[in-house]
Design a protein around this motif. Structure first.
Motif, short mmCIF file in Angstrom:
data_model
loop_
_atom_site.label_atom_id
_atom_site.label_comp_id
_atom_site.label_asym_id
_atom_site.label_seq_id
_atom_site.Cartn_x
_atom_site.Cartn_y
_atom_site.Cartn_z
N MET A 1 -18.66 -10.43 -16.90
CA MET A 1 -18.05 -11.24 -15.88
C MET A 1 -18.45 -10.66 -14.52
O MET A 1 -18.29 -9.48 -14.25
CB MET A 1 -16.52 -11.22 -16.06
N ALA A 2 -18.96 -11.51 -13.65
CA ALA A 2 -19.37 -11.09 -12.32
C ALA A 2 -18.13 -10.80 -11.48
O ALA A 2 -17.13 -11.50 -11.53
CB ALA A 2 -20.20 -12.18 -11.65
N GLN A 3 -18.21 -9.75 -10.70
CA GLN A 3 -17.13 -9.36 -9.81
C GLN A 3 -17.51 -9.69 -8.37
O GLN A 3 -18.68 -9.59 -8.00
CB GLN A 3 -16.86 -7.85 -9.92
N ILE A 4 -16.53 -10.09 -7.57
CA ILE A 4 -16.77 -10.34 -6.16
C ILE A 4 -15.71 -9.59 -5.35
O ILE A 4 -14.70 -9.16 -5.90
CB ILE A 4 -16.71 -11.84 -5.79
N THR A 5 -15.95 -9.45 -4.06
CA THR A 5 -14.96 -8.86 -3.17
C THR A 5 -14.16 -9.97 -2.53
O THR A 5 -14.71 -10.97 -2.07
CB THR A 5 -15.67 -8.02 -2.08
N PHE A 6 -12.86 -9.80 -2.51
CA PHE A 6 -11.93 -10.77 -1.94
C PHE A 6 -11.14 -10.03 -0.86
O PHE A 6 -10.41 -9.10 -1.16
CB PHE A 6 -11.00 -11.29 -3.05
N ILE A 7 -11.31 -10.40 0.39
CA ILE A 7 -10.68 -9.69 1.50
C ILE A 7 -9.38 -10.38 1.89
O ILE A 7 -9.35 -11.59 2.10
CB ILE A 7 -11.64 -9.61 2.70
N VAL A 8 -8.32 -9.59 1.97
CA VAL A 8 -7.00 -10.09 2.35
C VAL A 8 -6.49 -9.28 3.52
O VAL A 8 -6.57 -8.06 3.52
CB VAL A 8 -6.01 -9.95 1.17
N GLN A 9 -5.97 -9.95 4.52
CA GLN A 9 -5.36 -9.25 5.65
C GLN A 9 -3.86 -9.19 5.43
O GLN A 9 -3.24 -10.18 5.02
CB GLN A 9 -5.66 -9.97 6.96
N MET A 10 -3.28 -8.01 5.66
CA MET A 10 -1.83 -7.88 5.58
C MET A 10 -1.37 -6.78 6.51
O MET A 10 -2.17 -5.94 6.94
CB MET A 10 -1.35 -7.64 4.14
N ASP A 11 -0.10 -6.79 6.80
CA ASP A 11 0.51 -5.78 7.64
C ASP A 11 0.28 -4.39 7.05
O ASP A 11 0.36 -4.21 5.82
CB ASP A 11 2.01 -6.09 7.74
N LYS A 12 0.01 -3.43 7.91
CA LYS A 12 -0.28 -2.06 7.48
C LYS A 12 0.87 -1.47 6.65
O LYS A 12 0.64 -0.83 5.61
CB LYS A 12 -0.54 -1.19 8.71
N ASN A 13 2.10 -1.67 7.10
CA ASN A 13 3.25 -1.14 6.36
C ASN A 13 3.43 -1.83 5.02
O ASN A 13 3.78 -1.19 4.03
CB ASN A 13 4.53 -1.25 7.19
N LEU A 14 3.20 -3.14 4.96
CA LEU A 14 3.29 -3.87 3.70
C LEU A 14 2.26 -3.33 2.72
O LEU A 14 2.56 -3.10 1.54
CB LEU A 14 3.09 -5.36 3.92
N LYS A 15 1.05 -3.09 3.19
CA LYS A 15 -0.01 -2.54 2.33
C LYS A 15 0.40 -1.18 1.77
O LYS A 15 0.26 -0.92 0.57
CB LYS A 15 -1.32 -2.41 3.09
N ARG A 16 0.94 -0.34 2.62
CA ARG A 16 1.37 0.99 2.18
C ARG A 16 2.47 0.88 1.12
O ARG A 16 2.43 1.55 0.09
CB ARG A 16 1.87 1.79 3.39
N GLN A 17 3.44 0.00 1.35
CA GLN A 17 4.53 -0.19 0.39
C GLN A 17 4.00 -0.78 -0.92
O GLN A 17 4.43 -0.38 -2.01
CB GLN A 17 5.61 -1.09 0.99
N PHE A 18 3.09 -1.74 -0.82
CA PHE A 18 2.50 -2.37 -2.01
C PHE A 18 1.77 -1.33 -2.85
O PHE A 18 1.92 -1.29 -4.07
CB PHE A 18 1.56 -3.50 -1.57
N GLU A 19 0.98 -0.49 -2.19
CA GLU A 19 0.25 0.56 -2.89
C GLU A 19 1.21 1.53 -3.58
O GLU A 19 0.96 1.96 -4.72
CB GLU A 19 -0.67 1.31 -1.93
N ALA A 20 2.33 1.85 -2.94
CA ALA A 20 3.31 2.75 -3.53
C ALA A 20 3.95 2.14 -4.78
O ALA A 20 4.11 2.81 -5.80
CB ALA A 20 4.38 3.12 -2.50
N VAL A 21 4.31 0.86 -4.70
CA VAL A 21 4.90 0.19 -5.86
C VAL A 21 3.89 0.14 -7.00
O VAL A 21 4.22 0.43 -8.16
CB VAL A 21 5.39 -1.23 -5.50
N CYS A 22 2.66 -0.21 -6.69
CA CYS A 22 1.61 -0.25 -7.72
C CYS A 22 1.44 1.12 -8.38
O CYS A 22 1.32 1.22 -9.60
CB CYS A 22 0.29 -0.73 -7.12
N ALA A 23 1.45 2.17 -7.57
CA ALA A 23 1.31 3.53 -8.11
C ALA A 23 2.47 3.85 -9.04
O ALA A 23 2.27 4.45 -10.11
CB ALA A 23 1.23 4.55 -6.97
#
Length: 64
Positions: A1-23
């Protein structure tokens, strides 16, 4: 399966919190986004309710 890059813009704090939940769950943010995309395709809709915040509803009522 071919992979592509998908760019999403989001608030810096939301990204940090999202990464923490994922971890905490033990998945990468990329895997979480892919799981979301698969659920959207499978269900043919956003897999959770999206509603206005109560604060936004109050502001709209005040403007009427």
């Amino acid at each position: 399966m071919a992979q592509i890059t998908f760019i999403v813009q989001m608030d810096k704090n939301l990204k940090r919190q999202f990464e923490a939940v994922c971890a905490n769950i033990g998945i990468s943010p990329s895997n979480a986004i892919n799981a979301f995309a698969r659920a959207v395709v499978r269900e043919g809709k956003i897999p959770f309710e999206i509603a206005a915040l109560e604060k936004e509803l109050s502001r709209e009522a005040d403007e009427s």
